[in-house]
Each structure stands twice: as structure tokens, then as C-alpha cells.
Design an enzyme around this catalytic site. Structure first.
Site, short mmCIF file in Angstrom:
data_model
loop_
_atom_site.label_atom_id
_atom_site.label_comp_id
_atom_site.label_asym_id
_atom_site.label_seq_id
_atom_site.Cartn_x
_atom_site.Cartn_y
_atom_site.Cartn_z
N ARG A 48 11.41 -10.77 -6.02
CA ARG A 48 11.70 -9.44 -5.48
C ARG A 48 13.26 -9.13 -5.60
NH1 ARG A 48 7.12 -8.61 -1.73
NH2 ARG A 48 7.85 -6.69 -0.76
N TYR A 51 14.91 -5.63 -6.90
CA TYR A 51 14.56 -4.64 -6.27
C TYR A 51 15.40 -4.62 -5.03
CZ TYR A 51 12.11 -0.70 -3.98
OH TYR A 51 11.76 0.26 -3.18
N VAL A 94 -2.40 -0.14 0.22
CA VAL A 94 -3.35 0.86 0.44
C VAL A 94 -4.16 1.30 -0.62
CG1 VAL A 94 -3.58 2.94 1.54
CG2 VAL A 94 -1.96 1.42 2.55
N SER A 95 -3.56 1.54 -1.51
CA SER A 95 -4.35 1.99 -2.94
C SER A 95 -5.19 1.06 -3.30
CB SER A 95 -3.24 2.85 -3.94
OG SER A 95 -2.09 1.80 -4.25
N ASP A 178 7.06 -12.93 -0.04
CA ASP A 178 6.29 -11.96 0.49
C ASP A 178 6.85 -11.73 1.96
OD1 ASP A 178 3.57 -10.07 -0.31
OD2 ASP A 178 3.58 -10.60 1.73
N GLN A 181 6.45 -9.87 8.25
CA GLN A 181 6.36 -8.74 8.98
C GLN A 181 7.31 -7.53 8.78
OE1 GLN A 181 6.31 -10.22 13.34
NE2 GLN A 181 8.45 -10.76 12.79
N1 UDP Z 1 -1.45 -6.99 -0.62
C1 UDP Z 1 -2.56 -7.57 -0.69
N2 UDP Z 1 -3.59 -7.22 -1.30
C2 UDP Z 1 -3.28 -6.19 -2.48
C3 UDP Z 1 -2.07 -5.77 -2.47
C4 UDP Z 1 -0.95 -6.31 -1.57
O1 UDP Z 1 -2.98 -8.48 0.49
O2 UDP Z 1 -4.09 -6.16 -3.18
C5 UDP Z 1 -0.41 -7.52 0.67
C6 UDP Z 1 1.19 -7.97 0.14
O3 UDP Z 1 0.98 -9.36 -0.20
C7 UDP Z 1 1.85 -7.68 1.08
C8 UDP Z 1 1.20 -6.51 1.95
O4 UDP Z 1 -0.09 -6.40 1.54
O5 UDP Z 1 1.85 -8.65 2.30
C9 UDP Z 1 1.97 -5.09 1.37
O6 UDP Z 1 2.08 -5.06 0.11
P1 UDP Z 1 2.63 -3.91 -0.70
O7 UDP Z 1 2.65 -4.31 -2.27
O8 UDP Z 1 1.75 -2.72 -0.37
O9 UDP Z 1 4.19 -3.53 -0.08
P2 UDP Z 1 5.25 -4.54 0.43
O10 UDP Z 1 5.06 -5.89 0.13
O11 UDP Z 1 6.34 -4.05 -0.55
O12 UDP Z 1 5.68 -4.12 1.55
#
Ligand code: UDP
Length: 218
Positions: A48, A51, A94-95, A178, A181
């Protein structure tokens, strides 16, 4: 390079310039919730990192152009945001969950789903950014996000119940680095911008589901 080019342009034409920064500058935070004064906990060499570090150096450039050249900057740190007009293949949680639920395909939870995120509806985010751009004497960074925190498993349950989906929940490996929190402290936005989010997750999800339903029917 984009940030440098835009800052040079803003300096030349004396424009106010906004950086859409991110909660990702906090990395996998050791301080919870995250205030703007927290410096973050970022892996510089992980998957990551391009980014995280890209956004961090863009903030540095914004502040340097402000200090050296008096460029009129604004920095907003955007926390997880969702809403209508996201791409079907965006890949964020979400999507992904809504599209999977509407297609009755398995809902993919990465890891055990106990990691948390706070989800801000797009209209609340736009309102916060608009206020920041129209406030004098405030450079930011300012956190904009919804402080209500949900586990990813809770989100899956909510999406399944709101869509009436027959999808099952499946586990997938947790991506490296990842964050466990993430929750914004929005006291600064409340004090300086009179801003707070007004759309509850359930209400925002209903609107987003409605959008994806129409989108997938096309
Ligand atoms: N995540 C998940 N399933 C998915 C996509 C994401 O469980 O299909 C999890 C991901 O591992 C993370 C959280 O949802 O812990 C948010 O992920 P996202 O990519 O939306 O945003 P970010 O990690 O940048 O906050």
C-alpha cells in the site's frame, strides 16, 4: 509530479488549491480515533506504500508551497466514502458487497471481518470539502469522515438484509498491511467548519443499493 505541477500553477495564477488527501496517511494507526495531529504508522515498503507515501509527500509539498510561496492551500483527509456513481468494479468494500449481494454471489470478507471502518456518505463529504474551501485562514489538514465505526462483518450483514440477498458470506485472505481499525476524530471540522455528517449508514446504503440496482439492470 502532479502535485508539483498543480502547486506551480496555483502559485502562478494565485488560486486556492485543495489536496484530496486521505486517512491512509495514518497507516495502520496506533492512536484511535485519529486526530490531525497524529503522525501515523505507515509501512514505507509495503504493497500500500505507494499510495500512503504518495499522499504524505503531497501533503508535504502543499505545506512547503504554502510556507515558502504563500500558496493558498487546503488539505482534507478523506476517510472511507461511498455512494451512488461508484464504479461496479471499484473494488472497495461497499460497492463490492452491494454488487455481490444484488447478483446473489458470495460476499467476500477479507480476513475474519473484525477490522473496522467508518463510512461517510458522498453528500456529507462534499459538504465538508465545500465548507473547507470557503473558510478563510484554515489550511488543514482537516479530517472529513463519519466517526460511526462498523466491522466489515456488520457491513456485510447490513447489505444482505437491505438487499434481501441470498448471498452466502465467504472468507478470503486479508491483504498485507490492511489497517485493523480506522475512525476519524472530527472535532476540528466541527469546531472550524461547523460540519458533521448527517446521513446514517443505513440510509446511505439504501440510496447506493438503489443506484447499483438500476446500474446492473442496464
Ligand atoms: N474488504 C473486504 N471485502 C471486499 C473488499 C474489502 O472484506 O470485497 C475489506 C478490506 O480488507 C478492508 C475493508 O474491507 O479491511 C475496507 O476496504 P476498502 O478497500 O474498501 O478500503 P480501505 O482498506 O482503503 O479502507
Amino acid at each position: 509530479m502532479g502535485a508539483i505541477n498543480m502547486l506551480g500553477l496555483a502559485k502562478r495564477v494565485r488560486a486556492r488549491i485543495l489536496q484530496a488527501s486521505t486517512s491512509e496517511v495514518y497507516g495502520d494507526p496506533k492512536v484511535h480515533p485519529q486526530t490531525e495531529s497524529y503522525w501515523g504508522h505507515v509501512n514505507p515498503i509495503g504493497i500500500r506504500s505507494c499510495y500512503d507515501e504518495g499522499k504524505r509527500v503531497a501533503e508535504t509539498l502543499m505545506m512547503d508551497y504554502h510556507r515558502q510561496n504563500h500558496v493558498d492551500i487546503r488539505i482534507v483527509r478523506i476517510f472511507n466514502t461511498y455512494g451512488p456513481r461508484m464504479a461496479v468494479n471499484d473494488g472497495r468494500v461497499v460497492s463490492n458487497f452491494i454488487v455481490q449481494a444484488l447478483r446473489n454471489q458470495p460476499i467476500t470478507i477479507y480476513g475474519d471481518g473484525s477490522q473496522t471502518r467508518s463510512f461517510c456518505f458522498v453528500s456529507d463529504l462534499v459538504d465538508g470539502i465545500w465548507r473547507l474551501m470557503n473558510t478563510e485562514g484554515l489550511t488543514g489538514p482537516v479530517n472529513i469522515g463519519n466517526p460511526r465505526e462498523f466491522t466489515i462483518r456488520e457491513l456485510a450483514g447490513l447489505v444482505i438484509s437491505l438487499t434481501g440477498s441470498k448471498s452466502e458470506i465467504v472468507s478470503r485472505p486479508l491483504p498485507q498491511d490492511d489497517p485493523v481499525q480506522r475512525q476519524p476524530d472530527i472535532s476540528l471540522a466541527a469546531a472550524k467548519l461547523g460540519w458533521q455528517p448527517s446521513v446514517a449508514l443505513k440510509d446511505g446504503l439504501v440510496q447506493t443499493i438503489d443506484y447499483f440496482q438500476r446500474r446492473l439492470a442496464q
